[in-house]
Design an enzyme around this catalytic site. Structure first.
Site, PDB file in Angstrom:
ATOM      1  N   GLY A  28       0.803  -1.224   0.000  1.00 17.36           N
ATOM      2  CA  GLY A  28       0.000   0.000   0.000  1.00 17.36           C
ATOM      3  C   GLY A  28       0.831   1.267   0.000  1.00 17.36           C
ATOM      4  O   GLY A  28       2.023   1.231  -0.282  1.00 17.36           O
ATOM      5  N   HIS A  34       4.074   1.562  -8.137  1.00 16.43           N
ATOM      6  CA  HIS A  34       3.056   0.509  -8.040  1.00 16.43           C
ATOM      7  C   HIS A  34       2.105   0.566  -9.246  1.00 16.43           C
ATOM      8  O   HIS A  34       1.708  -0.459  -9.787  1.00 16.43           O
ATOM      9  CB  HIS A  34       2.220   0.683  -6.763  1.00 16.43           C
ATOM     10  CG  HIS A  34       2.991   0.525  -5.488  1.00 16.43           C
ATOM     11  ND1 HIS A  34       3.210   1.560  -4.619  1.00 16.43           N
ATOM     12  CD2 HIS A  34       3.581  -0.563  -4.925  1.00 16.43           C
ATOM     13  CE1 HIS A  34       3.892   1.128  -3.572  1.00 16.43           C
ATOM     14  NE2 HIS A  34       4.136  -0.151  -3.730  1.00 16.43           N
ATOM     15  N   GLN A  61       7.261  -9.345   8.398  1.00 16.43           N
ATOM     16  CA  GLN A  61       8.494  -9.027   7.676  1.00 16.43           C
ATOM     17  C   GLN A  61       9.173  -7.761   8.214  1.00 16.43           C
ATOM     18  O   GLN A  61      10.177  -7.313   7.694  1.00 16.43           O
ATOM     19  CB  GLN A  61       8.258  -8.941   6.167  1.00 16.43           C
ATOM     20  CG  GLN A  61       7.511  -7.709   5.693  1.00 16.43           C
ATOM     21  CD  GLN A  61       7.272  -7.768   4.192  1.00 16.43           C
ATOM     22  OE1 GLN A  61       6.575  -8.633   3.696  1.00 16.43           O
ATOM     23  NE2 GLN A  61       7.866  -6.828   3.448  1.00 16.43           N
ATOM     24  N   GLY A 147       8.797  -5.411  -8.662  1.00 10.30           N
ATOM     25  CA  GLY A 147       9.663  -4.317  -9.092  1.00 10.30           C
ATOM     26  C   GLY A 147      11.137  -4.652  -8.914  1.00 10.30           C
ATOM     27  O   GLY A 147      11.533  -5.312  -7.952  1.00 10.30           O
ATOM     28  N   SER A 185       9.238   5.252  -3.565  1.00 13.81           N
ATOM     29  CA  SER A 185       9.052   4.324  -2.448  1.00 13.81           C
ATOM     30  C   SER A 185       7.965   4.877  -1.540  1.00 13.81           C
ATOM     31  O   SER A 185       7.845   6.096  -1.375  1.00 13.81           O
ATOM     32  CB  SER A 185      10.360   4.213  -1.654  1.00 13.81           C
ATOM     33  OG  SER A 185      10.109   3.636  -0.390  1.00 13.81           O
ATOM     34  N   SER A 186       7.201   3.959  -0.950  1.00 15.72           N
ATOM     35  CA  SER A 186       6.170   4.393  -0.001  1.00 15.72           C
ATOM     36  C   SER A 186       6.810   5.121   1.171  1.00 15.72           C
ATOM     37  O   SER A 186       6.167   5.938   1.835  1.00 15.72           O
ATOM     38  CB  SER A 186       5.403   3.179   0.525  1.00 15.72           C
ATOM     39  OG  SER A 186       4.864   2.462  -0.548  1.00 15.72           O
ATOM     40  N   ARG A 187       8.062   4.805   1.435  1.00 12.96           N
ATOM     41  CA  ARG A 187       8.736   5.426   2.580  1.00 12.96           C
ATOM     42  C   ARG A 187       9.154   6.872   2.307  1.00 12.96           C
ATOM     43  O   ARG A 187       9.483   7.604   3.241  1.00 12.96           O
ATOM     44  CB  ARG A 187       9.976   4.616   2.961  1.00 12.96           C
ATOM     45  CG  ARG A 187       9.652   3.225   3.488  1.00 12.96           C
ATOM     46  CD  ARG A 187      10.928   2.433   3.707  1.00 12.96           C
ATOM     47  NE  ARG A 187      10.646   1.055   4.080  1.00 12.96           N
ATOM     48  CZ  ARG A 187      10.448   0.625   5.317  1.00 12.96           C
ATOM     49  NH1 ARG A 187      10.518   1.472   6.319  1.00 12.96           N
ATOM     50  NH2 ARG A 187      10.188  -0.645   5.555  1.00 12.96           N
TER      51      ARG A 187
END
Ligand code: AMP
Length: 292
Positions: A28, A34, A61, A147, A185-187
């Protein structure tokens, strides 16, 4: 788009889905990277086929509960984007739905997981393999898209599919980047404004490493120095490994991947670059690449 939270409903839906069914697993906080994977899934599935995505922040994880708590959650926006992209089945389960309280079976890859992110994030790939294996069992997809940004993850998933005989084609999609080169990146949304400003220097350093015609040892040394110059950076690893697997490194004769992980503030960023096969002036200067 059918949004499902229950395993039983997912099984029913996948059972009657038009094939091929192509899966994009995610955690997410979806971004353009994505979206590119989902578009690729549609190309593979075709107009008639089924595109499925999962959004699940997989607790097992994460090796730090703080990292898990801080992982971005954008459920409503994610659902909207999936709908816009033409996803047919979206699976958004809770952790309780995915794991029995007393679950005691896990999937562990034992070689490719040792180095790079596996060395600095104990248990990360065991958690990743377990959830991906579960998703593969639940969706029974014909293909799944991953990816190249998570290079080690991709190699481990391929190995798992081979070793556990999943009849699933694994498709690699290139790393999508911001205009300034930062790998999406989601981060990234957790970066401070100062960190965001300097973050593109990671990819710039990787590009310089790619252009550097020195021996692997020299290239990595210079890359480490370049990365250390980024304000606020804390190094996790800088390694080079053969492109086919993150198992071990030899020399420039094979196509090689240089992979890095750094902290900017509290945010851990990874990136990598592929070095093509021909590095004529370093063929014999073997191989001081670190073992992955
Ligand atoms: P994540 O949600 O971070 O677990 O990522 C889900 C999938 O999206 C994985 O296969 C990632 O490799 C892929 N992915 C994440 N960021 C990018 C990116 N910048 N470019 C291409 N794929 C990506």
């Amino acid at each position: 788009m059918r949004t499902l939270k229950k395993i039983s409903a997912l099984r029913t839906e996948c059972g009657k889905a038009v094939r091929p069914l192509v899966l994009v697993p995610t955690m997410g906080a979806l971004h353009v990277g994505h979206a590119a994977l989902i578009r690729r899934a549609r190309q593979i599935a075709g107009e008639e086929g089924t595109v499925a995505a999962s959004i699940f922040i997989n607790p097992i994880q994460f090796n730090s509960s703080k990292d898990l708590a801080l992982y971005p959650r954008l459920e409503v926006a994610d659902r909207r984007l999936c709908r816009e992209l033409g996803v047919d089945i979206l699976f958004q389960p809770s952790a309780k739905e995915m794991y029995y309280e007393d679950c005691s079976v896990f999937v562990e890859e034992e070689v490719l997981s040792r180095g790079l992110c596996g060395a600095s994030r104990a248990g990360h790939f065991r958690g990743m393999c377990t959830v991906v294996a579960k998703l593969f069992n639940l969706f029974a997809p014909d293909a799944a898209v991953f990816g190249a940004k998570d290079y080690q993850q991709l190699a481990i998933v391929r190995r798992m599919v081979r070793d556990l005989n999943f009849p699933i084609r694994i498709i690699e999609h290139p790393t999508m980047r911001e205009k300034d080169g930062l790998a999406m990146s989601s981060r990234n949304i957790r970066l401070s404004p100062e960190a965001r400003k300097v973050a593109p220097a990671i990819y710039q350093a990787l590009l310089r490493a790619k252009a550097n015609t020195g021996s692997p040892h020299q290239v990595l040394k210079k890359l480490r120095r370049d990365l250390e110059l980024i304000p606020g950076v804390r190094m996790d690893y800088v390694e080079c490994v053969p492109a086919i697997s993150p198992e071990s490194a030899t020399h420039w004769l094979q196509s090689t991947v240089i992979a890095v992980a750094v902290f900017l503030g509290e945010v851990r960023l990874i990136d990598n670059i592929r070095i093509p096969q021909h590095r004529p002036n370093s063929l014999k200067k073997a191989a001081n690449c670190s073992q992955a």
